[in-house]
Scaffold this active site. Structure first.
Site, PDB file in Angstrom:
ATOM      1  N   LYS A  14      -1.766   7.196   2.059  1.00  0.00           N
ATOM      2  CA  LYS A  14      -1.120   6.026   1.150  1.00  0.00           C
ATOM      3  C   LYS A  14      -2.167   5.502  -0.024  1.00  0.00           C
ATOM      4  CE  LYS A  14       1.721   3.575   3.517  1.00  0.00           C
ATOM      5  NZ  LYS A  14       1.005   4.463   5.292  1.00  0.00           N
ATOM      6  N   ARG A  90      10.375   0.037   3.428  1.00  0.00           N
ATOM      7  CA  ARG A  90      10.032   0.650   4.663  1.00  0.00           C
ATOM      8  C   ARG A  90      11.156   0.726   5.620  1.00  0.00           C
ATOM      9  NH1 ARG A  90       4.166  -0.113   5.417  1.00  0.00           N
ATOM     10  NH2 ARG A  90       3.821   0.799   7.484  1.00  0.00           N
ATOM     11  N   ARG A 129     -11.123   4.811  11.823  1.00  0.00           N
ATOM     12  CA  ARG A 129     -11.128   3.887  11.219  1.00  0.00           C
ATOM     13  C   ARG A 129     -10.971   2.817  11.832  1.00  0.00           C
ATOM     14  NH1 ARG A 129      -5.499   2.862   7.141  1.00  0.00           N
ATOM     15  NH2 ARG A 129      -5.040   2.404   9.064  1.00  0.00           N
ATOM     16  N   ARG A 135      -9.260  -4.064  11.715  1.00  0.00           N
ATOM     17  CA  ARG A 135      -7.676  -4.055  12.322  1.00  0.00           C
ATOM     18  C   ARG A 135      -7.051  -3.652  13.607  1.00  0.00           C
ATOM     19  NH1 ARG A 135      -4.406  -0.770   7.021  1.00  0.00           N
ATOM     20  NH2 ARG A 135      -2.868  -1.118   9.214  1.00  0.00           N
ATOM     21  N   ARG A 147       3.245   2.408  15.903  1.00  0.00           N
ATOM     22  CA  ARG A 147       4.026   2.640  14.169  1.00  0.00           C
ATOM     23  C   ARG A 147       5.034   4.170  13.491  1.00  0.00           C
ATOM     24  NH1 ARG A 147      -2.450   1.156  12.366  1.00  0.00           N
ATOM     25  NH2 ARG A 147      -1.700   1.455  10.352  1.00  0.00           N
TER      26      ARG A 147
HETATM   27  P1  AP5 Z   1      -5.148   5.300   4.359  1.00  0.00           P
HETATM   28  O1  AP5 Z   1      -5.015   5.812   3.122  1.00  0.00           O
HETATM   29  O2  AP5 Z   1      -5.909   3.622   4.504  1.00  0.00           O
HETATM   30  O3  AP5 Z   1      -3.705   5.854   4.931  1.00  0.00           O
HETATM   31  P2  AP5 Z   1      -2.089   4.472   5.032  1.00  0.00           P
HETATM   32  O4  AP5 Z   1      -1.118   5.425   4.689  1.00  0.00           O
HETATM   33  O5  AP5 Z   1      -2.205   3.461   3.464  1.00  0.00           O
HETATM   34  O6  AP5 Z   1      -2.478   3.797   6.084  1.00  0.00           O
HETATM   35  P3  AP5 Z   1      -2.638   2.776   6.777  1.00  0.00           P
HETATM   36  O7  AP5 Z   1      -2.300   2.284   8.052  1.00  0.00           O
HETATM   37  O8  AP5 Z   1      -2.869   1.553   5.428  1.00  0.00           O
HETATM   38  O9  AP5 Z   1      -0.419   2.746   6.899  1.00  0.00           O
HETATM   39  P4  AP5 Z   1       0.903   1.295   7.210  1.00  0.00           P
HETATM   40  O10 AP5 Z   1       1.456   1.838   6.601  1.00  0.00           O
HETATM   41  O11 AP5 Z   1      -0.152   1.429   9.062  1.00  0.00           O
HETATM   42  O12 AP5 Z   1      -0.323  -0.076   6.965  1.00  0.00           O
HETATM   43  P5  AP5 Z   1       0.152  -0.520   6.084  1.00  0.00           P
HETATM   44  O13 AP5 Z   1      -1.023  -1.908   6.028  1.00  0.00           O
HETATM   45  O14 AP5 Z   1       1.395  -0.700   5.033  1.00  0.00           O
HETATM   46  O15 AP5 Z   1      -6.292   6.429   5.068  1.00  0.00           O
HETATM   47  C1  AP5 Z   1      -6.342   6.763   6.731  1.00  0.00           C
HETATM   48  C2  AP5 Z   1      -7.203   6.343   7.273  1.00  0.00           C
HETATM   49  O16 AP5 Z   1      -7.509   8.417   6.371  1.00  0.00           O
HETATM   50  C3  AP5 Z   1      -8.353   5.612   6.249  1.00  0.00           C
HETATM   51  O17 AP5 Z   1     -10.118   5.582   7.245  1.00  0.00           O
HETATM   52  C4  AP5 Z   1      -8.930   6.854   5.081  1.00  0.00           C
HETATM   53  O18 AP5 Z   1     -10.232   6.831   4.859  1.00  0.00           O
HETATM   54  C5  AP5 Z   1      -8.687   8.565   5.931  1.00  0.00           C
HETATM   55  N1  AP5 Z   1      -7.713   9.622   4.979  1.00  0.00           N
HETATM   56  C6  AP5 Z   1      -7.586   9.591   3.896  1.00  0.00           C
HETATM   57  N2  AP5 Z   1      -7.147  10.629   3.489  1.00  0.00           N
HETATM   58  C7  AP5 Z   1      -7.702  11.573   4.258  1.00  0.00           C
HETATM   59  C8  AP5 Z   1      -7.766  13.102   4.002  1.00  0.00           C
HETATM   60  N3  AP5 Z   1      -6.743  13.599   3.142  1.00  0.00           N
HETATM   61  N4  AP5 Z   1      -7.772  13.411   5.152  1.00  0.00           N
HETATM   62  C9  AP5 Z   1      -8.760  12.876   6.373  1.00  0.00           C
HETATM   63  N5  AP5 Z   1      -8.942  11.479   6.031  1.00  0.00           N
HETATM   64  C10 AP5 Z   1      -7.585  10.612   5.786  1.00  0.00           C
HETATM   65  O19 AP5 Z   1       1.073  -1.898   6.702  1.00  0.00           O
HETATM   66  C11 AP5 Z   1       0.086  -2.357   8.276  1.00  0.00           C
HETATM   67  C12 AP5 Z   1       1.662  -3.375   9.070  1.00  0.00           C
HETATM   68  O20 AP5 Z   1       2.274  -4.473   7.833  1.00  0.00           O
HETATM   69  C13 AP5 Z   1       2.187  -2.183   8.783  1.00  0.00           C
HETATM   70  O21 AP5 Z   1       2.556  -2.111  10.556  1.00  0.00           O
HETATM   71  C14 AP5 Z   1       3.573  -3.724   9.244  1.00  0.00           C
HETATM   72  O22 AP5 Z   1       3.727  -4.459  10.467  1.00  0.00           O
HETATM   73  C15 AP5 Z   1       3.237  -4.725   8.509  1.00  0.00           C
HETATM   74  N6  AP5 Z   1       4.543  -4.290   7.335  1.00  0.00           N
HETATM   75  C16 AP5 Z   1       3.232  -3.277   5.599  1.00  0.00           C
HETATM   76  N7  AP5 Z   1       4.428  -3.833   5.350  1.00  0.00           N
HETATM   77  C17 AP5 Z   1       5.620  -3.880   5.272  1.00  0.00           C
HETATM   78  C18 AP5 Z   1       6.971  -3.642   5.150  1.00  0.00           C
HETATM   79  N8  AP5 Z   1       7.362  -2.972   3.993  1.00  0.00           N
HETATM   80  N9  AP5 Z   1       7.929  -4.399   5.767  1.00  0.00           N
HETATM   81  C19 AP5 Z   1       8.105  -4.421   7.125  1.00  0.00           C
HETATM   82  N10 AP5 Z   1       5.976  -4.961   7.539  1.00  0.00           N
HETATM   83  C20 AP5 Z   1       5.385  -4.252   6.712  1.00  0.00           C
HETATM   84 MG    MG Z   2      -2.424   1.549   3.464  1.00  0.00          MG
END
Ligand code: AP5
Ligand code: MG
Length: 190
Positions: A14, A90, A129, A135, A147
């Protein structure tokens, strides 16, 4: 305005795709995860509260997350051609709050783009990563799987909210970053 949601499990790409799409379509990228990480870095009260959930891989409570997101939209509406929401909504209450917020601004969600990626690929990506991300929720496989389970149990059904209004599109999230970007662009330009 174009208002997109990038949807999908943790590690599905994402953030990676949102940055590219925001630049291409001149949208403001809002990642609730990035906003929380910034608050944690600055050790604000919001950051300290969020940390207790994020470090375990659990969702931050809706009222906290919705308040933070609403402020960000309020600050930027009128300054940009639209928004790309990454990691929000979410939960069903978050989806309803976003609908209301955008309606108040005389706009709406254009499309929800979901990236399908299987669990084992996700665990591999996030562990890789973890070597550089700093993180806490990336470093431990149990937390990564938690997660993913929270995504299945609490977030996946948000898709139905947008399927009902015919705004939900799922794409294959496995492939090169460029090929997925091209597929997303094509879907947005339809
Ligand atoms: P990346 O692009 O970082 O993927 P992502 O989907 O953004 O992954 P996140 O780990 O950020 O997702 P998340 O939803 O758990 O975290 P968030 O910060 O939203 O890619 C991942 C990896 O793969 C990278 O190393 C990238 O280089 C690699 N990659 C990308 N594309 C690729 C490809 N095509 N092929 C191979 N490799 C690839 O949330 C974190 C925490 O915050 C949550 O757990 C929760 O506690 C809290 N939180 C955030 N939003 C909310 C909400 N709305 N409500 C409640 N709690 C929330
Ligand atoms: Mg992300």
């Amino acid at each position: 305005m174009i208002n997109l949601i990038l949807f999908g499990p943790p590690g599905s790409g994402k953030g990676t795709q949102a940055v590219k799409l925001a630049e291409h379509f001149n949208l403001l990228h809002i990642s609730t995860g990035d906003l929380f990480r910034n608050e944690m870095k600055n050790e604000t009260p919001l950051g300290l509260e969020a940390k207790s959930y994020i470090s375990k891989g659990e969702l931050v409570p809706d009222e906290v997350t919705i308040g933070m997101l609403s402020n960000k939209v309020d600050e930027n509406i009128g300054k940009v051609d639209g928004f790309i929401f990454d990691g929000f909504p979410r939960t069903e209450p978050q989806a309803e709050a976003l609908d209301k917020l955008l309606t108040l601004k005389n706009t709406e969600i254009t499309k929800v783009l979901a990236l399908d990626v299987p669990e084992e690929e996700i665990v591999g990506r996030i562990l890789e990563r973890a070597k550089t991300s700093g993180r806490a929720d990336d470093a431990d496989e149990t937390i990564i799987r938690n997660r993913f389970n929270i995504y299945l149990n609490e977030t996946a059904q948000v898709a139905d909210h947008y399927k009902k209004v015919d705004k939900f599109v799922a794409l294959d999230g496995v492939g090169t970053i460029e090929s997925i970007f091209e597929a997303l662009k094509a879907e947005i330009e339809k």
